[in-house]
Design a protein around this motif. Sequence first.
Motif, mmCIF file in Angstrom:
data_model
loop_
_atom_site.group_PDB
_atom_site.id
_atom_site.type_symbol
_atom_site.label_atom_id
_atom_site.label_comp_id
_atom_site.label_asym_id
_atom_site.label_seq_id
_atom_site.Cartn_x
_atom_site.Cartn_y
_atom_site.Cartn_z
ATOM 1 N N ARG A 228 0.830 -1.206 0.000
ATOM 2 C CA ARG A 228 0.000 0.000 0.000
ATOM 3 C C ARG A 228 0.864 1.256 0.000
ATOM 4 O O ARG A 228 0.538 2.240 -0.670
ATOM 5 C CB ARG A 228 -0.919 -0.010 1.215
ATOM 6 C CG ARG A 228 -2.027 -1.051 1.137
ATOM 7 C CD ARG A 228 -2.704 -1.220 2.481
ATOM 8 N NE ARG A 228 -3.747 -2.239 2.434
ATOM 9 C CZ ARG A 228 -4.259 -2.824 3.512
ATOM 10 N NH1 ARG A 228 -3.821 -2.484 4.724
ATOM 11 N NH2 ARG A 228 -5.193 -3.748 3.392
ATOM 12 N N ALA A 229 1.969 1.215 0.733
ATOM 13 C CA ALA A 229 2.881 2.365 0.728
ATOM 14 C C ALA A 229 3.449 2.582 -0.663
ATOM 15 O O ALA A 229 3.587 3.723 -1.125
ATOM 16 C CB ALA A 229 3.998 2.150 1.747
ATOM 17 N N HIS A 250 -6.459 11.640 -2.165
ATOM 18 C CA HIS A 250 -5.585 10.678 -1.490
ATOM 19 C C HIS A 250 -5.685 9.300 -2.151
ATOM 20 O O HIS A 250 -5.848 8.271 -1.486
ATOM 21 C CB HIS A 250 -5.904 10.561 -0.007
ATOM 22 C CG HIS A 250 -5.619 11.808 0.769
ATOM 23 N ND1 HIS A 250 -5.664 11.874 2.134
ATOM 24 C CD2 HIS A 250 -5.279 13.071 0.362
ATOM 25 C CE1 HIS A 250 -5.381 13.110 2.544
ATOM 26 N NE2 HIS A 250 -5.136 13.849 1.471
ATOM 27 N N THR A 251 -5.566 9.291 -3.470
ATOM 28 C CA THR A 251 -5.664 8.042 -4.231
ATOM 29 C C THR A 251 -4.365 7.250 -4.144
ATOM 30 O O THR A 251 -3.275 7.815 -4.117
ATOM 31 C CB THR A 251 -5.980 8.359 -5.705
ATOM 32 O OG1 THR A 251 -7.281 8.937 -5.778
ATOM 33 C CG2 THR A 251 -5.944 7.111 -6.564
ATOM 34 N N TRP A 276 -3.125 1.269 -18.539
ATOM 35 C CA TRP A 276 -3.939 1.010 -17.358
ATOM 36 C C TRP A 276 -3.628 1.980 -16.228
ATOM 37 O O TRP A 276 -2.497 2.433 -16.077
ATOM 38 C CB TRP A 276 -3.673 -0.394 -16.808
ATOM 39 C CG TRP A 276 -4.128 -1.543 -17.626
ATOM 40 C CD1 TRP A 276 -3.489 -2.089 -18.710
ATOM 41 C CD2 TRP A 276 -5.300 -2.346 -17.419
ATOM 42 N NE1 TRP A 276 -4.189 -3.168 -19.184
ATOM 43 C CE2 TRP A 276 -5.309 -3.353 -18.409
ATOM 44 C CE3 TRP A 276 -6.336 -2.311 -16.490
ATOM 45 C CZ2 TRP A 276 -6.310 -4.307 -18.501
ATOM 46 C CZ3 TRP A 276 -7.337 -3.265 -16.581
ATOM 47 C CH2 TRP A 276 -7.322 -4.251 -17.573
ATOM 48 N N PHE A 277 -4.623 2.254 -15.409
ATOM 49 C CA PHE A 277 -4.417 2.819 -14.084
ATOM 50 C C PHE A 277 -5.512 2.273 -13.182
ATOM 51 O O PHE A 277 -6.702 2.457 -13.447
ATOM 52 C CB PHE A 277 -4.450 4.342 -14.087
ATOM 53 C CG PHE A 277 -4.165 4.944 -12.734
ATOM 54 C CD1 PHE A 277 -2.973 4.679 -12.081
ATOM 55 C CD2 PHE A 277 -5.093 5.763 -12.105
ATOM 56 C CE1 PHE A 277 -2.699 5.219 -10.828
ATOM 57 C CE2 PHE A 277 -4.838 6.312 -10.855
ATOM 58 C CZ PHE A 277 -3.628 6.046 -10.224
ATOM 59 N N SER A 278 -5.113 1.566 -12.136
ATOM 60 C CA SER A 278 -6.067 0.914 -11.224
ATOM 61 C C SER A 278 -5.684 1.263 -9.798
ATOM 62 O O SER A 278 -4.496 1.409 -9.476
ATOM 63 C CB SER A 278 -6.033 -0.612 -11.408
ATOM 64 O OG SER A 278 -6.277 -0.962 -12.757
ATOM 65 N N GLY A 279 -6.678 1.391 -8.931
ATOM 66 C CA GLY A 279 -6.369 1.725 -7.548
ATOM 67 C C GLY A 279 -7.606 1.907 -6.696
ATOM 68 O O GLY A 279 -8.672 1.350 -6.983
ATOM 69 N N TYR A 280 -7.476 2.727 -5.652
ATOM 70 C CA TYR A 280 -8.558 2.955 -4.706
ATOM 71 C C TYR A 280 -8.345 4.306 -4.019
ATOM 72 O O TYR A 280 -7.245 4.879 -4.048
ATOM 73 C CB TYR A 280 -8.621 1.835 -3.662
ATOM 74 C CG TYR A 280 -7.308 1.576 -2.954
ATOM 75 C CD1 TYR A 280 -6.925 2.347 -1.854
ATOM 76 C CD2 TYR A 280 -6.444 0.574 -3.378
ATOM 77 C CE1 TYR A 280 -5.722 2.129 -1.211
ATOM 78 C CE2 TYR A 280 -5.234 0.343 -2.737
ATOM 79 C CZ TYR A 280 -4.878 1.117 -1.655
ATOM 80 O OH TYR A 280 -3.679 0.909 -1.026
ATOM 81 N N TYR A 281 -9.417 4.812 -3.390
ATOM 82 C CA TYR A 281 -9.317 6.043 -2.595
ATOM 83 C C TYR A 281 -10.447 6.068 -1.574
ATOM 84 O O TYR A 281 -11.463 5.402 -1.761
ATOM 85 C CB TYR A 281 -9.368 7.288 -3.521
ATOM 86 C CG TYR A 281 -10.694 7.571 -4.186
ATOM 87 C CD1 TYR A 281 -11.684 8.326 -3.542
ATOM 88 C CD2 TYR A 281 -10.976 7.080 -5.462
ATOM 89 C CE1 TYR A 281 -12.906 8.596 -4.164
ATOM 90 C CE2 TYR A 281 -12.187 7.345 -6.086
ATOM 91 C CZ TYR A 281 -13.148 8.106 -5.422
ATOM 92 O OH TYR A 281 -14.352 8.358 -6.034
ATOM 93 N N PRO A 282 -10.288 6.848 -0.470
ATOM 94 C CA PRO A 282 -9.024 7.439 -0.029
ATOM 95 C C PRO A 282 -8.107 6.367 0.544
ATOM 96 O O PRO A 282 -8.584 5.341 1.038
ATOM 97 C CB PRO A 282 -9.448 8.437 1.048
ATOM 98 C CG PRO A 282 -10.737 7.884 1.582
ATOM 99 C CD PRO A 282 -11.405 7.203 0.421
ATOM 100 N N ARG A 283 -6.827 6.610 0.483
ATOM 101 C CA ARG A 283 -5.877 5.566 0.859
ATOM 102 C C ARG A 283 -5.923 5.237 2.353
ATOM 103 O O ARG A 283 -5.568 4.127 2.756
ATOM 104 C CB ARG A 283 -4.465 5.975 0.449
ATOM 105 C CG ARG A 283 -3.914 7.209 1.129
ATOM 106 C CD ARG A 283 -2.524 7.558 0.636
ATOM 107 N NE ARG A 283 -2.549 8.153 -0.681
ATOM 108 C CZ ARG A 283 -2.242 9.431 -0.936
ATOM 109 N NH1 ARG A 283 -1.895 10.229 0.068
ATOM 110 N NH2 ARG A 283 -2.262 9.907 -2.158
ATOM 111 N N GLU A 284 -6.374 6.184 3.193
ATOM 112 C CA GLU A 284 -6.406 5.935 4.629
ATOM 113 C C GLU A 284 -7.545 4.997 5.018
ATOM 114 O O GLU A 284 -7.432 4.234 5.960
ATOM 115 C CB GLU A 284 -6.552 7.265 5.388
ATOM 116 C CG GLU A 284 -5.402 8.221 5.206
ATOM 117 C CD GLU A 284 -5.525 9.055 3.926
ATOM 118 O OE1 GLU A 284 -6.514 8.855 3.181
ATOM 119 O OE2 GLU A 284 -4.644 9.898 3.670
#
Length: 336
Positions: A228-229, A250-251, A276-284
């Motif tokens: 995650r970091a 804070h993605t 591609w760009f994949s992920g999540y938010y907010p990171r906290e």
Amino acid sequence: GDVLCMASFPRAIELEFEGKQTWMPIAKNACLDTPFRQGYIGSTIKPFMAIEGMLRFENPLHLVEECRGRNGRSGSGGRFYYQNRAFSISCNQHVLRGLELQCSEGIENAIQESCNAFFCQLGRLMGREGLESALGRFGLFSGSPRSTTTDPGLRILEPGFAGSTWPLNRMGIGYGVKAAPLQVARAYAALGTGRLPDLRLVQSIDGTVQPHGGSDLGIEDRILSRVRAGLTRVVTRGTANGHPWLSRTHTAGKTGTAILWAPSPGPELVKRYRSWFSGYYPREDPTIAFSCVFFGARSGGGKMAARTIDSFLARLDADARLRRYLPDFSRSRRVR
């Protein structure tokens, strides 16, 4: 696991109609399906590889050669050896020397810089069985029970390997590994929360609420926290930095680029990218996961796909009805 939004731009094919050449759009949802069943996921595979490497080896960074960056110019290196076999790879505009790669933040550095040299060697170290395990843990391998979903409205092609001819080092950076964008978004939801959700598109049928659940990954927090970091640093200083709304919300995420060769009007093929760009938010405290892909882009994921997600988040804020899908701290100051 609730699917809030899916959209795709229709592909088109050139046809002859009434003696004229015309382009006809193909009615197809690329969020569920993928062109030619080969949506190579590129470097978006790397967080899953990093997790599997840390689960299998006490310190996988000590088992690989350091990255030497570009291999396209004389004397620059870029040639690596494992089990008496050699392969060449370019890491483009970065070099992770031994001190950077093998320090306490080596995994984070490798994810941040999307280090092909490290992940190619890791693919060889883990072998085919390791690749299957890395993908299966996140529902991206058809042999895994986690690749299935419960929603009757979702008919998605099985993820997994497109063929058996790809070498392990190339598969370690996502070539020959296919998945639909929705499947990749689900996997990144698991990275952010530690739980792989069941997908749900239909909330209820005739008043009966459809099943909705998921399963814990069973991965130690110390391992997930390092990945995650790295995903956070991709946005703040790595291959997807410089996008204001990704920072504002804070993605955390990962870019991916797979090179392909496409037909052109002339006799030669032209270079294109699966971007591609994949992920999540907010990171906290992740609540939204996403995946964006261009199947025939002219540039890589750090530009095309990441920029598109950045624009999408800005458009959410511009619509009073959709601002609720942004974290409170990132919404426009105009909102009271």
